[in-house]
Each structure stands twice: as C-alpha cells, then as structure tokens.
Design a protein around this motif. Structure first.
Motif, PDB file in Angstrom:
ATOM      1  N   LYS A 268      12.581  22.771 -12.748  1.00 33.22           N
ATOM      2  CA  LYS A 268      13.650  23.472 -13.462  1.00 33.22           C
ATOM      3  C   LYS A 268      14.769  23.862 -12.516  1.00 33.22           C
ATOM      4  O   LYS A 268      15.951  23.670 -12.813  1.00 33.22           O
ATOM      5  N   HIS A 269      14.415  24.411 -11.377  1.00 38.56           N
ATOM      6  CA  HIS A 269      15.430  24.800 -10.400  1.00 38.56           C
ATOM      7  C   HIS A 269      16.190  23.583  -9.879  1.00 38.56           C
ATOM      8  O   HIS A 269      17.404  23.637  -9.673  1.00 38.56           O
ATOM      9  N   ALA A 270      15.492  22.483  -9.681  1.00 34.95           N
ATOM     10  CA  ALA A 270      16.142  21.259  -9.212  1.00 34.95           C
ATOM     11  C   ALA A 270      17.191  20.789 -10.215  1.00 34.95           C
ATOM     12  O   ALA A 270      18.306  20.415  -9.839  1.00 34.95           O
ATOM     13  N   VAL A 271      16.842  20.819 -11.493  1.00 37.65           N
ATOM     14  CA  VAL A 271      17.792  20.417 -12.538  1.00 37.65           C
ATOM     15  C   VAL A 271      18.961  21.391 -12.601  1.00 37.65           C
ATOM     16  O   VAL A 271      20.125  20.984 -12.756  1.00 37.65           O
ATOM     17  N   MET A 272      18.686  22.671 -12.462  1.00 35.42           N
ATOM     18  CA  MET A 272      19.753  23.667 -12.517  1.00 35.42           C
ATOM     19  C   MET A 272      20.752  23.487 -11.384  1.00 35.42           C
ATOM     20  O   MET A 272      21.944  23.745 -11.549  1.00 35.42           O
ATOM     21  N   TYR A 273      20.279  23.038 -10.232  1.00 31.04           N
ATOM     22  CA  TYR A 273      21.213  22.768  -9.139  1.00 31.04           C
ATOM     23  C   TYR A 273      22.204  21.661  -9.507  1.00 31.04           C
ATOM     24  O   TYR A 273      23.272  21.555  -8.920  1.00 31.04           O
ATOM     25  N   LEU A 274      21.848  20.849 -10.483  1.00 33.14           N
ATOM     26  CA  LEU A 274      22.736  19.782 -10.950  1.00 33.14           C
ATOM     27  C   LEU A 274      23.665  20.235 -12.058  1.00 33.14           C
ATOM     28  O   LEU A 274      24.850  19.910 -12.058  1.00 33.14           O
ATOM     29  N   VAL A 275      23.145  20.974 -13.039  1.00 31.62           N
ATOM     30  CA  VAL A 275      23.899  21.229 -14.268  1.00 31.62           C
ATOM     31  C   VAL A 275      24.440  22.641 -14.378  1.00 31.62           C
ATOM     32  O   VAL A 275      25.301  22.905 -15.236  1.00 31.62           O
ATOM     33  N   ALA A 276      23.978  23.568 -13.561  1.00 28.82           N
ATOM     34  CA  ALA A 276      24.496  24.933 -13.600  1.00 28.82           C
ATOM     35  C   ALA A 276      25.881  24.981 -12.955  1.00 28.82           C
ATOM     36  O   ALA A 276      26.290  24.046 -12.254  1.00 28.82           O
ATOM     37  N   PRO A 277      26.616  26.053 -13.141  1.00 30.25           N
ATOM     38  CA  PRO A 277      27.931  26.168 -12.503  1.00 30.25           C
ATOM     39  C   PRO A 277      27.818  26.167 -10.981  1.00 30.25           C
ATOM     40  O   PRO A 277      26.789  26.590 -10.436  1.00 30.25           O
ATOM     41  N   PRO A 278      28.839  25.707 -10.283  1.00 29.76           N
ATOM     42  CA  PRO A 278      28.835  25.774  -8.814  1.00 29.76           C
ATOM     43  C   PRO A 278      28.580  27.217  -8.360  1.00 29.76           C
ATOM     44  O   PRO A 278      29.128  28.162  -8.919  1.00 29.76           O
ATOM     45  N   GLY A 279      27.748  27.359  -7.360  1.00 25.90           N
ATOM     46  CA  GLY A 279      27.415  28.690  -6.856  1.00 25.90           C
ATOM     47  C   GLY A 279      26.124  29.253  -7.409  1.00 25.90           C
ATOM     48  O   GLY A 279      25.622  30.266  -6.912  1.00 25.90           O
ATOM     49  N   TRP A 280      25.550  28.585  -8.425  1.00 19.79           N
ATOM     50  CA  TRP A 280      24.291  29.081  -8.984  1.00 19.79           C
ATOM     51  C   TRP A 280      23.163  28.932  -7.969  1.00 19.79           C
ATOM     52  O   TRP A 280      23.094  27.954  -7.226  1.00 19.79           O
ATOM     53  N   SER A 281      22.278  29.910  -7.952  1.00 17.69           N
ATOM     54  CA  SER A 281      21.058  29.816  -7.152  1.00 17.69           C
ATOM     55  C   SER A 281      19.972  30.587  -7.871  1.00 17.69           C
ATOM     56  O   SER A 281      20.252  31.576  -8.570  1.00 17.69           O
ATOM     57  N   PRO A 282      18.706  30.174  -7.754  1.00 14.84           N
ATOM     58  CA  PRO A 282      17.621  30.825  -8.502  1.00 14.84           C
ATOM     59  C   PRO A 282      17.398  32.278  -8.109  1.00 14.84           C
ATOM     60  O   PRO A 282      16.954  33.083  -8.936  1.00 14.84           O
ATOM     61  N   ASP A 283      17.709  32.632  -6.861  1.00 16.44           N
ATOM     62  CA  ASP A 283      17.471  34.006  -6.411  1.00 16.44           C
ATOM     63  C   ASP A 283      18.732  34.861  -6.431  1.00 16.44           C
ATOM     64  O   ASP A 283      18.704  36.028  -6.008  1.00 16.44           O
ATOM     65  N   GLY A 284      19.848  34.285  -6.904  1.00 17.20           N
ATOM     66  CA  GLY A 284      21.084  35.056  -6.973  1.00 17.20           C
ATOM     67  C   GLY A 284      21.735  35.305  -5.630  1.00 17.20           C
ATOM     68  O   GLY A 284      22.624  36.163  -5.501  1.00 17.20           O
ATOM     69  N   SER A 285      21.334  34.564  -4.607  1.00 16.16           N
ATOM     70  CA  SER A 285      21.901  34.771  -3.273  1.00 16.16           C
ATOM     71  C   SER A 285      23.314  34.211  -3.149  1.00 16.16           C
ATOM     72  O   SER A 285      24.022  34.528  -2.199  1.00 16.16           O
ATOM     73  N   ARG A 286      23.699  33.366  -4.094  1.00 13.36           N
ATOM     74  CA  ARG A 286      25.064  32.858  -4.129  1.00 13.36           C
ATOM     75  C   ARG A 286      25.735  33.368  -5.396  1.00 13.36           C
ATOM     76  O   ARG A 286      25.096  34.038  -6.208  1.00 13.36           O
ATOM     77  N   GLU A 287      27.005  33.053  -5.557  1.00 15.09           N
ATOM     78  CA  GLU A 287      27.732  33.547  -6.714  1.00 15.09           C
ATOM     79  C   GLU A 287      28.526  32.441  -7.392  1.00 15.09           C
ATOM     80  O   GLU A 287      29.131  31.607  -6.716  1.00 15.09           O
ATOM     81  N   THR A 288      28.518  32.449  -8.702  1.00 15.51           N
ATOM     82  CA  THR A 288      29.387  31.570  -9.481  1.00 15.51           C
ATOM     83  C   THR A 288      30.755  32.234  -9.601  1.00 15.51           C
ATOM     84  O   THR A 288      30.922  33.409  -9.253  1.00 15.51           O
ATOM     85  N   SER A 289      31.722  31.495 -10.116  1.00 20.66           N
ATOM     86  CA  SER A 289      33.067  32.052 -10.283  1.00 20.66           C
ATOM     87  C   SER A 289      33.059  33.284 -11.177  1.00 20.66           C
ATOM     88  O   SER A 289      33.731  34.280 -10.895  1.00 20.66           O
ATOM     89  N   SER A 290      32.296  33.227 -12.267  1.00 21.67           N
ATOM     90  CA  SER A 290      32.258  34.367 -13.183  1.00 21.67           C
ATOM     91  C   SER A 290      31.638  35.591 -12.512  1.00 21.67           C
ATOM     92  O   SER A 290      32.061  36.735 -12.753  1.00 21.67           O
ATOM     93  N   GLN A 291      30.658  35.375 -11.642  1.00 20.52           N
ATOM     94  CA  GLN A 291      30.046  36.486 -10.934  1.00 20.52           C
ATOM     95  C   GLN A 291      30.997  37.066  -9.890  1.00 20.52           C
ATOM     96  O   GLN A 291      31.035  38.284  -9.683  1.00 20.52           O
ATOM     97  N   ILE A 292      31.766  36.204  -9.236  1.00 28.62           N
ATOM     98  CA  ILE A 292      32.763  36.677  -8.274  1.00 28.62           C
ATOM     99  C   ILE A 292      33.800  37.543  -8.970  1.00 28.62           C
ATOM    100  O   ILE A 292      34.181  38.617  -8.479  1.00 28.62           O
TER     101      ILE A 292
END
Length: 318
Positions: A268-292
């Motif tokens: 699931k995490h592997a697929v999310m790295y492909l289809v989620a917004p740039p900056g997505w990470s399973p542990d929230g250590s990175r940020e997407t544009s909306s989170q920024i």
C-alpha cells in the motif's frame, strides 16, 4: 475526410522557433538595461539543453504517439469536420483538458516526476519556458487524457495543431518583464502575472493557476490565486536541486520514487508513493503542498486566505 493543407504541412512549434529565439534575446537585453528580469548563465543553459532534449524526445517517440492517435481515431465515436467553429471548440476543449492534465501533474507524484523538470529553475524568464522533460511518454498519460479528443472524433492532426498552439501561447507568459496586462485580459486569459504564481514556492501560491490559455478554468474550479504586490514570488520547487546537470534535472524525481518504493514497508505504501501528492510519506515526515499551506496559515494565525489578499509575509517553504 479532407485535411486542410496547412494542418498537414505546418508545424506551429517549428515555425515559432525564430520568434522564441528573438524573444529570448530581447528579454536578455531588457534584463541588462533595466535589471527587472533575472538571468543566470548556467541556469539558462540548462533550460536550453532541456528544451533541445525535449525536441529530440518528440522525434524519437513521435511514431509511437502518432500511431496510437491513428488507432484511437479508427475507433472514434463520430466524424467531426474542420469547420471554423470546430477549431474554436477544439481550442477551448484542448485547454480544458490541459487544465486537468496539468492539475494531475501537480497532485499525482507519478505525473509530477515528469512535470517537476519544468519547475526546477529558480529563475523565471523565457528560457524557463523551454525547460521541458525528456521522457513524458513514460507517464502513459497519452493513453487516456491525450487521446480523449481524438476518441470523440476530432482529427489527430487538428488535435496536434491546437495542442501546439496552446504550448506556443504559454511561452510568452514565462517572464517578469510584463507585470500586468489590461484588466479584461487578466480576467479571461493566462498571463505572466498568473503564471508567475504557478511557478512560485510561496505557501500561498503553491499548486495554483494551472491554466494553459484561459484562466477561467482556475476560477471555475477553485484553483485561482492572484499575484499580490506584497507577496513577491520565489521560484523553483519546495526542495531545490542545487544542480544544473540536465540528466539530474530530468531523472531526479523518478529515481526518488524508485528509492521510496524500494524502502516501502507495505505494498500500500509503495503504491501511495506513486499516486499520492508529491511530498506524501506514510509517517508524515514530509509535507504535501496542502500541508505546507495549512502549516503556514497556522503560523500566521489565519483561516482561509482570500485569493486577492494576504496577511503578513509568510516564511519560506521548507
């Protein structure tokens, strides 16, 4: 169906190359005389090399893309002529599809890996318009969104022609030399002011103004943001590359995806790295544009920011 001779023989982008060249030279002169436009030699050289590579890529993949368009056209839903009003509809429809394609390119990492090339410059001038990816067909976007008009019944040559006109239009909006156009023009069309916002990394400006020709799509679908006098644009990507190497510019995000997927702890995490917004990470250590943007708003102590107003100047996006 008889195809107009000019559609078969004219390549709008090839015809526009002299205009591109003269315009870049003129903007450089303007920059030297006024200091109102910024150029960096290595950055501009990288953009020009990326543009050249994109042209080579178009030739290499041209037969595949052309063959696919012919195949789709053979299974079209209807026959659509080359009447003048068809051209008008085609231009609007192409731009509408471009808006959504462009929006997906910012909100789905698989597509962003290709599009990030265009945003990687920390400068904003006409050479930035030429900074284009080399391996776009690998996104496979042409299999669906790029073929929609052909499947409906628009001739592939017409679709290619209006698509080229769309790209040519977007060349001139990559400049700081033009501050604002007349109000009526700013209200309907994409302009340098609108597109500067699109290329900016300011939290308020991230992932806004996806328009190609008509800014009306952004206003219709809630992605418009005006350029504000008290919020000057900072260009590039959230984490800038720090390199002028064309190969790294071209491949860096693809390699990052491979690395993230290889280290994923679940399918699931592997697929999310492909289809989620740039900056997505399973542990929230990175940020997407909306989170920024949400974090910035929290720091400013504000709620929703209106498209024509901004509170105090924000901190730079990390």
């Amino acid at each position: 169906m008889d195809v107009p001779a000019f559609v078969e023989t004219w390549n709008p982008i090839t015809l526009a190359i002299p205009f591109f060249t003269i315009s870049v030279f003129a903007e450089m002169v303007h920059a030297r005389l006024t200091g109102k436009t910024r150029f960096e030699t290595r950055d501009s050289a990288s953009s020009l090399v990326m543009g050249l590579g994109n042209n080579v890529s178009s030739i290499i993949f041209g037969l595949v893309l052309g063959g696919w368009s012919v195949f789709v056209y053979e299974h079209r839903l209807m026959d659509i002529s080359f009447a003048w009003w068809v051209w008008v509809i085609a231009i609007f429809l192409d731009d509408f599809l471009y808006y959504w394609s462009h929006r997906f390119a910012h909100t789905v990492r698989w597509f962003w890996a290709d599009h990030v090339v265009h945003h990687s410059s920390q400068h904003y001038n006409l050479t930035t318009a030429l900074r284009q990816p080399w391996i776009s067909p690998f996104t496979l976007k042409f299999l669906w969104l790029g073929s929609a008009m052909v499947f409906v019944g628009f001739h592939p040559a017409l679709v290619a022609f209006v698509g080229a006109l769309n790209l040519i239009y977007q060349f001139w909006i990559h400049t700081e030399a033009i501050k604002k156009c007349p109000a009526w023009f700013e209200a309907v069309f994409n302009t340098p002011s609108h597109h500067r916002v699109h290329h900016a990394t300011n939290p308020l400006y991230l992932d806004r103004n996806y328009a190609g020709i008509f800014i009306i799509w952004d206003k219709m679908f809630g992605t418009f943001q005006a350029e504000l006098e008290d919020e000057p644009c900072r260009y590039g990507i959230v984490k800038n590359l720090g390199t002028y190497n064309p190969l790294k510019i071209c491949l860096h995000e693809w390699l990052a995806i491979v690395k993230d997927m290889a280290g994923a702890k679940s399918a699931k995490h592997a697929v999310m790295y492909l289809v989620a917004p740039p900056g997505w990470s399973p542990d929230g250590s990175r940020e997407t544009s909306s989170q920024i943007l949400a974090r910035w708003k929290a720091r400013q102590g504000v709620g929703e920011v209106e498209s024509g107003k901004a509170p105090t100047a924000p901190e730079a996006a990390e």
